[in-house]
Design an enzyme around this catalytic site. Structure first.
Site, PDB file in Angstrom:
ATOM      1  N   ARG A   1       1.145  -1.652   0.015  1.00 50.76           N
ATOM      2  CA  ARG A   1      -0.125   0.024   0.246  1.00 50.76           C
ATOM      3  C   ARG A   1       1.054   1.181   0.100  1.00 50.76           C
ATOM      4  O   ARG A   1       0.601   1.882  -0.350  1.00 50.76           O
ATOM      5  CB  ARG A   1      -0.980   0.541   1.767  1.00 50.76           C
TER       6      ARG A   1
ATOM      7  N   TRP B   1       2.475  -5.294  -8.669  1.00 47.87           N
ATOM      8  CA  TRP B   1       2.922  -6.175  -9.508  1.00 47.87           C
ATOM      9  C   TRP B   1       2.930  -7.410  -7.906  1.00 47.87           C
ATOM     10  O   TRP B   1       2.808  -6.991  -7.092  1.00 47.87           O
ATOM     11  CB  TRP B   1       4.587  -5.044  -9.456  1.00 47.87           C
TER      12      TRP B   1
ATOM     13  N   GLU C   1       4.172 -14.696  -3.378  1.00 46.26           N
ATOM     14  CA  GLU C   1       2.448 -14.848  -4.046  1.00 46.26           C
ATOM     15  C   GLU C   1       3.016 -16.945  -5.003  1.00 46.26           C
ATOM     16  O   GLU C   1       2.172 -17.265  -4.993  1.00 46.26           O
ATOM     17  CB  GLU C   1       2.528 -14.000  -4.613  1.00 46.26           C
TER      18      GLU C   1
HETATM   19  N1  ARG Z   1      -2.061 -13.936  -4.597  1.00 45.74           N
HETATM   20  C1  ARG Z   1      -2.538 -13.617  -5.876  1.00 45.74           C
HETATM   21  C2  ARG Z   1      -2.335 -14.416  -7.160  1.00 45.74           C
HETATM   22  O1  ARG Z   1      -0.145 -14.977  -6.719  1.00 45.74           O
HETATM   23  C3  ARG Z   1      -2.476 -12.168  -6.387  1.00 45.74           C
HETATM   24  C4  ARG Z   1      -2.637 -10.812  -5.356  1.00 45.74           C
HETATM   25  C5  ARG Z   1      -2.389  -8.965  -6.052  1.00 45.74           C
HETATM   26  N2  ARG Z   1      -1.165  -9.193  -5.976  1.00 45.74           N
HETATM   27  C6  ARG Z   1      -0.749  -8.451  -6.041  1.00 45.74           C
HETATM   28  N3  ARG Z   1       0.944  -8.318  -5.890  1.00 45.74           N
HETATM   29  N4  ARG Z   1      -1.529  -6.785  -6.420  1.00 45.74           N
HETATM   30  O2  ARG Z   1      -1.949 -14.481  -7.810  1.00 45.74           O
END
Ligand code: ARG
Length: 361
Positions: A70, A237, A242
């Protein structure tokens, strides 16, 4: 409380806050609030100015309790697509957004906002993300992304057919009003993908892993001052974990830790070898390395956590209390090595806000 009264209250609260942040005079704010109150009396709703829409979308990012990124809320580019008339028009706006945001790998945060709920041209995007891989099969034998099983089946019902690989990009599915949704193949040039390689281990490419470059969340509702936008796809991004610590390693997603462990010849006969942890590190190194190698923006979880603490400080200086959901803010790898681990957050919802909404299929 009647609908009208509720919208009026939320509108007044939003406009007061937004105009203050935008450094408008008190008279300007008063005048605008009065105008909006009359509009609501007359029509039951009101229309945001572009400036309100833009700042509202940015505030909603700032208020997103689950987002570690953020700090950059003020850089969000806001595309106004409230004049979209149909599914094809919507698809084209989305492709434009994707090209702008992808920017050959130098990812730019952006959002495209479609007609508000209640308007005759309202649309809904069925996809969870604009780019996502299909998932086929059942619990025993899944090919591709298990998170996409339901949407993939829905796409097939609409007449789409994938090749059946682990990485079939799903079509874009757009529904206008209550009509039957239409699907569109994403133009190849709008979908950037990154094949994964490892900084030291040359055999890593044999795993045949890849991921797409940009996460575009497309199923959340944006609410600004009492007005809801069901279709408002946005992107930032990626943070490496993730992909490396969730999408590719969760046992109910791509479940790649065993394959990585075998490649690195880790001792998988005992938990105490920490083979899962070692495999996680190798996989996450590969994600960060590969994105960098291909010139695609990505942030590691340590840097992202530092940025989040800067965001907290910045907000405090502005006299605003940061809300957050701790369990989402901590990264899924080595969380206690980041400052976020040692803090606590109030998970209350502030408006403007991005909300989850019921699935349309
Ligand atoms: N966690 C989700 C994924 O792995 C994406 C969520 C948004 N992530 C971001 N960096 N804006 O696909």
């Amino acid at each position: 409380m009647t609908m009208r009264k509720q919208i009026a209250e939320q509108a007044a609260a939003f406009l007061g806050e937004a105009y203050f942040e935008l450094e408008k005079t008190e008279e300007d704010a008063k005048r605008r609030i009065q105008e909006v109150m009359q509009e609501i009396d007359r029509t039951g709703t009101y229309v945001h100015t572009y400036e309100e829409l833009k700042h509202g979308a940015r505030m909603a990012w700032r208020n997103n309790n689950r987002c570690i990124g953020r700090l950059f809320w003020q850089t969000l580019e806001v595309f106004d697509a409230r004049d979209t008339d149909d599914e094809l028009d919507a698809a084209n706006r989305i492709f434009q957004h994707m090209n702008y945001a992808t920017n050959n790998g130098k990812v730019r945060p952006a959002i495209t906002i479609f007609p508000a709920n209640g308007s005759k041209n309202r649309i809904r995007i069925w996809n969870h993300q604009l780019v996502r891989y299909a998932g086929y099969g059942n619990k025993e034998e899944i090919v591709g992304d298990s998170a996409s099983l339901a949407l993939t089946a829905a796409c097939e019902k609409l007449g789409w057919k994938g090749e059946g690989t682990r990485y079939d990009v799903l079509p874009l599915v757009i529904q206008k009003g209550d009509q039957k949704p239409k699907w569109f193949t994403l133009p190849e040039e709008t979908v950037l993908e990154v094949p994964l390689s490892h900084p030291e281990n040359e055999r890593f490419v044999q795993l045949g892993l890849q991921w797409y470059a940009v996460p575009f969340v497309s199923d959340m509702e944006l609410e600004i001052g009492g007005i809801s936008y069901a279709a408002a796809p946005f992107n930032g991004w990626y943070m490496g974990t993730e992909i490396g610590a969730r999408n590719l390693s969760d046992t109910n997603r791509y479940n790649q830790l065993p394959a990585v462990a075998r490649l690195f010849q880790l001792d998988m006969t005992t938990n105490t070898s920490l083979w899962k942890d070692k495999a996680l590190i190798e996989l996450n190194l590969a994600v960060l390395h590969s994105f960098k190698k291909h010139g695609v923006s990505i942030v590691d979880h340590h840097t992202a956590a530092e940025q989040f603490l800067r965001f907290e400080k910045q907000e405090q200086e502005k006299g605003r209390q940061v809300t957050g959901r701790w369990s989402w803010l901590i990264p899924p790898m080595s969380p206690a090595t980041t400052g976020i681990w040692h803090r606590s957050y109030d998970d209350i919802e502030r408006s403007p806000v991005y909300r989850t909404q019921p699935m349309p299929y």
